[in-house]
Structures are given as structure tokens and as C-alpha cells.
Design a protein around this motif. Structure first.
Motif, PDB file in Angstrom:
ATOM      1  N   MET B 147       0.839  -1.388   0.112  1.00 15.68           N
ATOM      2  CA  MET B 147       0.103  -0.063   0.067  1.00 15.68           C
ATOM      3  C   MET B 147       0.758   1.265   0.008  1.00 15.68           C
ATOM      4  SD  MET B 147      -3.015  -0.503   2.548  1.00 15.68           S
ATOM      5  CE  MET B 147      -4.012   0.852   2.330  1.00 15.68           C
ATOM      6  N   ASN B 148       2.003   1.230   0.624  1.00 17.87           N
ATOM      7  CA  ASN B 148       2.678   2.384   1.045  1.00 17.87           C
ATOM      8  C   ASN B 148       3.956   2.647   0.005  1.00 17.87           C
ATOM      9  OD1 ASN B 148       1.543   3.883   3.224  1.00 17.87           O
ATOM     10  ND2 ASN B 148       2.146   1.945   4.281  1.00 17.87           N
ATOM     11  N   LEU B 149       4.136   1.660  -0.954  1.00 19.04           N
ATOM     12  CA  LEU B 149       5.079   1.630  -1.951  1.00 19.04           C
ATOM     13  C   LEU B 149       5.114   3.097  -2.766  1.00 19.04           C
ATOM     14  CD1 LEU B 149       7.765  -0.006  -2.734  1.00 19.04           C
ATOM     15  CD2 LEU B 149       6.121  -1.257  -4.069  1.00 19.04           C
ATOM     16  N   PRO B 150       3.881   3.262  -3.619  1.00 18.74           N
ATOM     17  CA  PRO B 150       3.496   4.499  -4.377  1.00 18.74           C
ATOM     18  C   PRO B 150       4.105   5.783  -3.687  1.00 18.74           C
ATOM     19  CG  PRO B 150       1.636   3.174  -4.108  1.00 18.74           C
ATOM     20  CD  PRO B 150       2.468   2.356  -3.346  1.00 18.74           C
ATOM     21  N   THR B 151       3.730   5.899  -2.197  1.00 17.28           N
ATOM     22  CA  THR B 151       3.932   7.007  -1.510  1.00 17.28           C
ATOM     23  C   THR B 151       5.636   7.291  -1.613  1.00 17.28           C
ATOM     24  OG1 THR B 151       1.889   6.464  -0.150  1.00 17.28           O
ATOM     25  CG2 THR B 151       3.323   8.459   0.599  1.00 17.28           C
ATOM     26  N   ILE B 152       5.894   6.259  -1.044  1.00 15.04           N
ATOM     27  CA  ILE B 152       7.558   6.539  -0.830  1.00 15.04           C
ATOM     28  C   ILE B 152       8.103   6.708  -2.223  1.00 15.04           C
ATOM     29  CG2 ILE B 152       9.528   5.494   0.075  1.00 15.04           C
ATOM     30  CD1 ILE B 152       7.995   5.516   2.346  1.00 15.04           C
ATOM     31  N   MET B 153       7.677   5.999  -3.127  1.00 15.19           N
ATOM     32  CA  MET B 153       8.296   6.216  -4.444  1.00 15.19           C
ATOM     33  C   MET B 153       8.082   7.450  -5.118  1.00 15.19           C
ATOM     34  SD  MET B 153       7.587   3.358  -7.106  1.00 15.19           S
ATOM     35  CE  MET B 153       7.211   4.269  -8.837  1.00 15.19           C
ATOM     36  N   ARG B 154       6.866   8.285  -4.621  1.00 16.55           N
ATOM     37  CA  ARG B 154       6.623   9.557  -5.306  1.00 16.55           C
ATOM     38  C   ARG B 154       7.418  10.529  -4.608  1.00 16.55           C
ATOM     39  NH1 ARG B 154       1.278  10.627  -4.042  1.00 16.55           N
ATOM     40  NH2 ARG B 154       2.484  11.229  -2.167  1.00 16.55           N
ATOM     41  N   THR B 155       7.499  10.678  -3.121  1.00 16.95           N
ATOM     42  CA  THR B 155       8.183  11.494  -2.412  1.00 16.95           C
ATOM     43  C   THR B 155       9.560  11.433  -2.800  1.00 16.95           C
ATOM     44  OG1 THR B 155       8.051  10.235  -0.615  1.00 16.95           O
ATOM     45  CG2 THR B 155       6.674  11.735  -0.631  1.00 16.95           C
ATOM     46  N   THR B 156      10.174  10.267  -2.935  1.00 22.86           N
ATOM     47  CA  THR B 156      11.598  10.071  -3.260  1.00 22.86           C
ATOM     48  C   THR B 156      11.777  10.665  -4.561  1.00 22.86           C
ATOM     49  OG1 THR B 156      11.655   8.038  -1.824  1.00 22.86           O
ATOM     50  CG2 THR B 156      13.524   8.654  -3.075  1.00 22.86           C
ATOM     51  N   GLN B 157      11.093  10.442  -5.308  1.00 23.69           N
ATOM     52  CA  GLN B 157      11.225  10.819  -6.948  1.00 23.69           C
ATOM     53  C   GLN B 157      11.098  12.395  -6.875  1.00 23.69           C
ATOM     54  OE1 GLN B 157       8.464   8.456  -9.151  1.00 23.69           O
ATOM     55  NE2 GLN B 157       9.464   9.452 -10.933  1.00 23.69           N
ATOM     56  N   GLU B 158      10.239  12.887  -6.323  1.00 21.76           N
ATOM     57  CA  GLU B 158      10.241  14.291  -6.244  1.00 21.76           C
ATOM     58  C   GLU B 158      11.421  14.847  -5.745  1.00 21.76           C
ATOM     59  OE1 GLU B 158       6.396  15.308  -4.294  1.00 21.76           O
ATOM     60  OE2 GLU B 158       5.368  14.612  -6.269  1.00 21.76           O
ATOM     61  N   SER B 159      11.945  14.577  -4.434  1.00 22.68           N
ATOM     62  CA  SER B 159      13.325  15.152  -4.209  1.00 22.68           C
ATOM     63  C   SER B 159      14.317  14.812  -5.082  1.00 22.68           C
ATOM     64  CB  SER B 159      13.583  14.562  -2.689  1.00 22.68           C
ATOM     65  OG  SER B 159      13.749  13.289  -2.723  1.00 22.68           O
ATOM     66  N   LEU B 160      14.488  13.750  -5.476  1.00 24.26           N
ATOM     67  CA  LEU B 160      15.471  13.374  -6.414  1.00 24.26           C
ATOM     68  C   LEU B 160      15.463  14.293  -7.850  1.00 24.26           C
ATOM     69  CD1 LEU B 160      15.731   9.453  -6.727  1.00 24.26           C
ATOM     70  CD2 LEU B 160      17.578  10.765  -5.966  1.00 24.26           C
ATOM     71  N   LYS B 161      14.509  14.764  -8.319  1.00 25.67           N
ATOM     72  CA  LYS B 161      14.468  15.616  -9.417  1.00 25.67           C
ATOM     73  C   LYS B 161      14.964  17.059  -9.091  1.00 25.67           C
ATOM     74  CE  LYS B 161      10.434  13.614 -11.661  1.00 25.67           C
ATOM     75  NZ  LYS B 161       8.833  13.431 -11.637  1.00 25.67           N
ATOM     76  N   THR B 162      14.968  17.333  -7.790  1.00 25.48           N
ATOM     77  CA  THR B 162      15.442  18.541  -7.317  1.00 25.48           C
ATOM     78  C   THR B 162      17.038  18.626  -7.183  1.00 25.48           C
ATOM     79  OG1 THR B 162      15.395  18.296  -4.956  1.00 25.48           O
ATOM     80  CG2 THR B 162      13.561  19.309  -6.144  1.00 25.48           C
ATOM     81  N   VAL B 163      17.662  17.364  -7.035  1.00 22.50           N
ATOM     82  CA  VAL B 163      19.026  17.263  -7.206  1.00 22.50           C
ATOM     83  C   VAL B 163      19.619  17.943  -8.628  1.00 22.50           C
ATOM     84  CG1 VAL B 163      21.185  15.726  -7.049  1.00 22.50           C
ATOM     85  CG2 VAL B 163      19.159  15.342  -5.479  1.00 22.50           C
ATOM     86  N   PRO B 164      20.453  18.869  -8.525  1.00 21.23           N
ATOM     87  CA  PRO B 164      20.826  19.125  -9.926  1.00 21.23           C
ATOM     88  C   PRO B 164      21.582  18.556 -10.761  1.00 21.23           C
ATOM     89  CG  PRO B 164      21.514  20.914  -8.168  1.00 21.23           C
ATOM     90  CD  PRO B 164      21.091  19.372  -7.589  1.00 21.23           C
ATOM     91  N   ARG B 165      21.260  18.640 -12.137  1.00 19.46           N
ATOM     92  CA  ARG B 165      22.137  17.788 -12.918  1.00 19.46           C
ATOM     93  C   ARG B 165      23.531  18.071 -12.997  1.00 19.46           C
ATOM     94  NH1 ARG B 165      19.654  14.690 -16.155  1.00 19.46           N
ATOM     95  NH2 ARG B 165      21.255  13.440 -17.187  1.00 19.46           N
ATOM     96  N   SER B 166      24.041  19.137 -12.677  1.00 20.31           N
ATOM     97  CA  SER B 166      25.410  19.439 -12.720  1.00 20.31           C
ATOM     98  C   SER B 166      26.248  18.715 -11.596  1.00 20.31           C
ATOM     99  CB  SER B 166      25.562  20.929 -12.615  1.00 20.31           C
ATOM    100  OG  SER B 166      25.067  21.465 -11.398  1.00 20.31           O
ATOM    101  N   TYR B 167      25.480  18.346 -10.538  1.00 23.68           N
ATOM    102  CA  TYR B 167      26.274  17.503  -9.425  1.00 23.68           C
ATOM    103  C   TYR B 167      26.699  16.176  -9.905  1.00 23.68           C
ATOM    104  CZ  TYR B 167      24.693  20.708  -6.038  1.00 23.68           C
ATOM    105  OH  TYR B 167      24.207  21.826  -4.982  1.00 23.68           O
ATOM    106  N   ARG B 168      25.731  15.634 -10.519  1.00 17.28           N
ATOM    107  CA  ARG B 168      25.770  14.300 -11.393  1.00 17.28           C
ATOM    108  C   ARG B 168      27.008  14.294 -12.403  1.00 17.28           C
ATOM    109  NH1 ARG B 168      19.966  14.357 -11.437  1.00 17.28           N
ATOM    110  NH2 ARG B 168      19.165  13.190  -9.604  1.00 17.28           N
ATOM    111  N   GLU B 169      26.693  15.231 -13.542  1.00 14.67           N
ATOM    112  CA  GLU B 169      27.978  15.417 -14.238  1.00 14.67           C
ATOM    113  C   GLU B 169      29.381  15.654 -13.637  1.00 14.67           C
ATOM    114  OE1 GLU B 169      25.841  18.354 -16.565  1.00 14.67           O
ATOM    115  OE2 GLU B 169      24.691  16.991 -17.488  1.00 14.67           O
ATOM    116  N   GLY B 170      29.380  16.591 -12.621  1.00 17.25           N
ATOM    117  CA  GLY B 170      30.513  16.781 -11.936  1.00 17.25           C
ATOM    118  C   GLY B 170      31.444  15.487 -11.486  1.00 17.25           C
ATOM    119  N   ALA B 171      30.460  14.438 -10.989  1.00 17.04           N
ATOM    120  CA  ALA B 171      31.118  13.336 -10.199  1.00 17.04           C
ATOM    121  C   ALA B 171      31.453  12.424 -11.480  1.00 17.04           C
ATOM    122  CB  ALA B 171      29.596  12.880  -9.269  1.00 17.04           C
TER     123      ALA B 171
END
Lengths: 318, 283
Positions: B147-171
Motif C-alpha cells: 500500500m505504501n510503496l507508491p507514496t515512498i516512491m513518489r516523494t523520493t522521486q520528487e526530491s531526486l528531481k531537485t538534485v541538480p544535474r550538474s552535481y551528477r555530471e561533475g561526479a
């Protein structure tokens, strides 16, 4: 190399990167194998939701179909009598289906106007302070467990209905409708406010500049502009109402009657499943699973409708 | 110069405003009534004895300690299982998935999951888990995981989208492999989503009853966490239902309702605080 667009550019660079990585320091090495394994694990985790949906669907069909076949689909869906424990058991779920439909329709008829008017006020008129206070109030309404609604319904609503309408028992369709109407309010308000907030201010300014009053502007310009979001809110409310079990179980009286009057003690699709599950066996138990299957199909239909409206909203904002 | 409105428009104006105020007033009054009614009816019934004992048939005393413990166990077990699954799925969707079709299938599946009513979860949970491992808290927890899988998935996804692309590219530019980037750059970025998801899930677990009735059962025994998860038990909401509907113990039911009400308020408050705090940090 001509860069045609961003996507192909990224693809080219990643292709180049992977080639480079293959050539360079960890060619076929442990590290690369680790990457593959990790990728595989994440893919598996990603597919779990799909697996769950498939599992639920398959289980419901496998356990729901046999009883329907045994009883006969017409007798099952359109039989007017449910007497699962009688000497000659009858398994007609038309009373449950109709009760669920009437109950949901009633809840929507009360909940949607109230929720809609509230959300227009909150989105367009309310001061920020009032808006945030009301939003936390609505959040509380959404968070209250359904058994608490059931409990308050049992002790306030049911005796109230008995006294006001002078009927022998207040537990019945009307009590369930009122409880459901209250329970779908927060979903409707939250979603409609979001949709109304997203209407471009220019629309409203243009309407105001043409001489419309604020009220006319909000109801004749903003509301039509947000209509797919509001429609989605209504559908969400319908889904919540049709799926609610515990609160309804506590106030609807729970006798498998046809919903002929508002004060009739009735059973919904959801409560039909839960009220007999504990002591059922044999064909009776299988029939309960069939009811769950019918409920599931209703929900899937509502989901499809919700998706349709949300897609309308998405394509508009793009 | 302002022209006077025609009579029809004036009526429309006044009518609509009145209806809106009526609706808002009704909603506000409803919330206020529920809150005050439950607290007033419930709080006088909350005694230390109620909170610290288990029910005894000999003395006819009712205690809700086992229900409190069961709720705690089921929350812990659910979160421990659902977090890695939900966060992993979100990471796959935002970091690994390159096939748009798989992404949309997974997201559609999550949507379906969040629309399924809890009574159906209860039934499927009974078939899947309780029929194999017996009616126990763990079976309930596993049902709640789905039941709670979609909730955790959605909130995590939303916060991941805010991690700037440049951080990943830098790494990546520094020569890190994908897994290393996920571990060191992406995972720390989704903490706020995970916390929000956890709070929302706890709220949902606390309020859940239909899915637990047939999977976790309704016994009232005091156990340790391991033993507790392996044996049947009622959570607070299920206990409320049983006391109110089957035993007519409305005093106890209202005491539990008041506790649940306070917990709901705390959870709502925590959600908004966390969201505000992280929004501030980001800007």
C-alpha cells in the motif's frame, strides 16, 4: 559534428563516455560487473510495483471467477437477493452494486458542491492566513482514520437521523451518504484548489479589465479554465467513496436490502466483503472474492477516468 | 467611472458569495466539531491504567498497551521493508531508466496501487500472506508495504528531481561510475523525500483498519517485537473498531480516537514543517 538537439547531443556524449570507459581503466573489470549488478537490482526494485499490480489482479481474478461461473454471471450480478447462509443460498449482488452506486452518487451530490465552493473561496478570496489555516484543517480531515468517522457517525449521526426523521433505526443509506460526503471533502478541496491556483493570472486580469466583477471572473473564467483539474478531483472523490469500508460498515446498518429508501439498512460492495469474511467458507467465501473482483473492476474504471482527466490537465499546461 | 451593476448581476454576486461563505463555514465547523467532540469525549477516558495494561477478562478491565505496541511494531516493520523498495524504485526511475516506456508503465502501476481501496488490499494480503504464514502482524506489515510503496516512491522521486544535474555530471566528470554517483551524490539528495514519505506512510498506517482486519487479526497480547510480529494483534485503529462495533465499549473507543486524533495532528504538523524546512534549504 553538428549538434541537432540536446537529446542527441547527450546521447552522443554518453555513447562516447561508455566507449571511453570501455577503453580505459576498468575494461571488463570487477567495477564494470558491479555496475551491471547494481543496475539489475534497481531495475528489479523498479518493477516491483508492476509485479504487485499484476499479482493483485491475477489473484483477484483467480479467486473471483470460480464463484461467478458457478452461480452464473447474470444471477450473480443481477440477482436481487443475497442469502449466503440460508439453507438454499442465494448469491445476488445487485443490492450491493446499487447501494454502492447510490451511496457514492449521494456523497458526490453533497460533497462536491460544498468542496467546490470552498475551494473557489480558498483559492481566490481567502487571505493567506485563512487559506493556510483552512488547508491544515482540510489536511486534518484527510488524515482522520476512517474508524473515527465511523465512531462519530455511530454516536452522533445515527441517533440524530433517528430523532429528526422519526424512523426506528438511523443506521442506513442516509447516514452512510453523509459520512462518505464528509470523507471525500478533503480530496476534492485539495485537488480543486491546486487546479484553481494554477489558472494563469492573465486570464483573470483580462476578464476584470473587461468589466466583469471578481465573482463573475472566478466562476466564469477561472473555473472553466481549471475544469479538467476539478473533474479529476470529483473522480478522485468517487474512487474514495466507493472504496471506503470501515466507516460505512459502522453506520450503514449492514443488512443486505435493496436500497429502496434513504433510511433502509444497507450493505455496500466493500462492507459485503468485510462483514462475512471472518466466518465464511466454501462457495460463500468464493462469492465474497467475486464481490471484491467486481469492486476492483469499478475502481479500475474510475482510475481510467481519472487518468483521462489528468491527461487533459497536463496537455493544457504544456 | 464605475457603473452600477444590473439587478441580475448583483443577485449573482451576492448569491455566489453567500454560497461560498456557507461552504467554507460548513467545512470549518465540521473540522472543529470533529476535533472538539472526539477530544472532549475521549480525553477523560484516557487513564494511565488504560495506557499501561492489557485487557483482562477476569477483572473486566480494558487496557490498550498491546494495541499501542502492535501499532509501533507494524509501523517499524512496514517502514524497514518499504523504504529500500520504494527508494530503489525511485532511483531506478530517475537515474537508470533509459526506456521511456518502462518508466511510464511503472508510474502507471504506482498510480493504480494508490487507487486500490484498502479492503481489497486486505483480501489480497490475506490470500498472499496470511494464508501462507498465518494471521500475524508481519502479514499485515507486508500488506501495508504494498500500500505504501507508491507514496515512498513518489516523494523520493520528487526530491531526486531537485538534485541538480550538474552535481551528477561533475561526479561523472571526475571519473566516478554510475553506482558511485548514485551512492555519494544522489542518495544524500533524496533524504528529504524519504523523510516526508516516512511521515506520510506512518499516518497512513496509523489510520489503516480494513487492510489489517483480515491480515493481522485482532488479539490483545503483550509481546516483544519479534514475537509480536509473528503473532496476531490489533493496531489502535482495529482495536477502536472492535471495541466500538463488537463490544460497545464507547469510552475506550473514544479514548483511542482521541489518541489517534492527536497523532494525526502531529503528523500533519510534522509534514508541513519538514516540507517548509527543506524548501527553505533548497532556495
Amino acid at each position: 559534428m553538428v549538434i541537432t538537439n540536446k537529446k542527441s547531443y547527450i546521447k552522443q556524449t554518453t555513447d562516447y563516455n561508455t566507449k571511453l570507459q570501455k577503453k580505459l581503466w576498468y575494461k571488463g573489470s570487477k567495477a564494470q560487473r558491479l555496475e551491471h549488478i547494481v543496475h539489475g537490482i534497481f531495475l528489479l526494485l523498479g518493477l516491483i510495483t508492476v509485479g504487485c499490480v499484476l499479482l493483485i489482479t491475477i489473484y483477484l481474478f483467480i479467486s473471483g471467477i470460480p464463484a461467478i461461473l458457478k452461480i452464473g454471471i447474470v444471477d450473480f450480478l443481477f440477482g436481487k437477493e443475497w442469502a449466503s447462509t440460508a439453507a438454499e443460498p442465494k448469491y445476488g449482488i445487485l443490492p450491493f452494486i446499487l447501494t454502492s452506486i447510490y451511496g457514492t452518487a449521494g456523497a458526490v451530490a453533497i460533497g462536491v458542491p460544498v468542496g467546490f465552493m470552498t475551494s473557489v473561496y480558498l483559492s481566490k478570496y481567502a487571505s493567506p492566513k485563512v487559506k493556510s489555516a483552512m488547508q491544515s484543517a482540510v489536511g486534518l480531515l484527510a488524515g482522520i482514520p476512517s474508524v473515527v468517522y465511523g465512531l462519530v457517525g455511530m454516536l452522533v449521526l445515527v441517533p440524530g437521523i433517528r430523532k429528526i426523521f422519526n424512523v426506528p433505526d438511523g443506521a442506513g443509506l442516509l447516514a452512510a451518504i453523509i459520512v462518505l460526503a464528509i470523507m471525500i471533502l478533503p480530496s476534492i478541496i485539495k485537488m480543486s484548489v491546486t487546479a484553481l491556483d494554477a489558472v494563469p493570472k492573465e486570464y483573470e486580469h483580462a476578464s476584470l479589465a473587461l468589466g466583469a466583477t471578481p465573482t463573475e471572473t472566478y466562476f466564469r473564467v477561472s473555473v472553466p479554465a481549471a475544469k479538467s483539474g476539478i473533474a479529476a478531483a470529483v473522480v478522485l472523490g468517487v474512487g474514495r467513496a466507493i472504496g471506503e469500508a470501515m466507516a460505512v460498515m459502522m453506520v450503514a446498518g449492514n443488512v443486505p436490502n435493496m436500497p429502496d429508501s434513504l433510511f433502509q439498512s444497507v450493505r455496500f460492495l466493500t462492507t459485503a466483503v468485510s462483514s462475512e469474511m471472518a466466518y465464511s467458507n466454501g462457495l460463500q467465501r468464493q462469492a465474497l472474492f467475486s464481490i471484491a473482483l467486481v469492486l476492483f473492476l469499478f475502481i479500475m474504471l474510475i482510475n481510467a477516468a481519472l487518468n483521462f482527466f489528468l491527461k487533459g490537465e497536463g496537455s493544457k499546461s504544456n | 467611472m464605475k457603473q452600477p451593476l444590473s439587478k441580475k448581476r448583483k443577485i449573482y454576486e451576492v448569491l455566489m458569495k453567500a454560497l461560498m461563505l456557507l461552504a467554507v463555514g460548513l467545512t470549518a465547523a465540521l473540522v472543529l466539531f470533529l476535533l472538539v467532540y472526539v477530544i472532549v469525549k475521549g480525553v477523560p477516558n484516557i487513564t494511565w491504567e488504560l495506557l499501561s495494561t492489557k485487557p483482562s477478562y477476569l477483572t473486566g478491565r480494558i487496557g490498550i498497551l498491546p494495541d499501542i505496541l502492535n501499532t509501533l511494531y507494524i509501523v517499524i516493520a512496514t517502514l524497514v521493508i518499504v523504504l529500500p523498495l520504494g527508494v530503489g524504485a525511485a532511483i531506478y526511475l530517475t537515474e537508470y531508466a533509459s526506456n521511456q516506456r518502462i518508466v511510464s508503465i511503472i508510474e502507471y502501476a504506482a498510480e493504480i496501487l494508490s487507487g486500490i481501496p484498502s479492503i481489497i488490499y486486505g483480501l489480497v494480503g490475506m490470500l498472499l500472506f496470511s494464508n501462507n504464514m498465518g494471521t500475524c502482524l508481519m502479514a499485515g506489515a507486508l500488506t501495508l508495504v504494498i500500500m505504501n510503496l507508491p507514496t515512498i516512491m513518489r516523494t523520493t522521486q520528487e526530491s531526486l528531481k531537485t538534485v541538480p544535474r550538474s552535481y551528477r555530471e561533475g561526479a561523472f566528470g571526475l571519473g566516478a561510475g554510475k553506482w558511485r554517483v548514485v551512492r555519494t551524490v544522489v542518495l544524500p539528495g533524496c533524504v528529504d523525500g524519504v523523510i516526508t514519505g516516512c511521515i506520510l506512510s506512518v499516518g497512513r498506517i496509523l489510520g489503516e483498519s480494513a487492510a489489517l482486519l483480515f491480515t493481522a487479526g485482532f488479539a490483545h497480547a503483550v509481546n516483544g517485537i519479534i514475537e509480536g510480529l509473528a503473532s496476531p494483534g490489533a493496531t489502535l485503529t482495529v482495536a477502536l473498531y472492535v471495541y466500538a462495533k463488537e463490544q460497545g465499549e464507547f469510552g475506550v473507543a473514544f479514548a483511542i480516537a482521541a489518541i489517534l486524533m492527536v497523532l494525526t495532528i502531529l503528523i500533519n504538523f510534522a509534514t508541513t514543517t519538514v516540507q517548509k524546512k527543506f524548501a527553505k534549504k533548497r532556495s
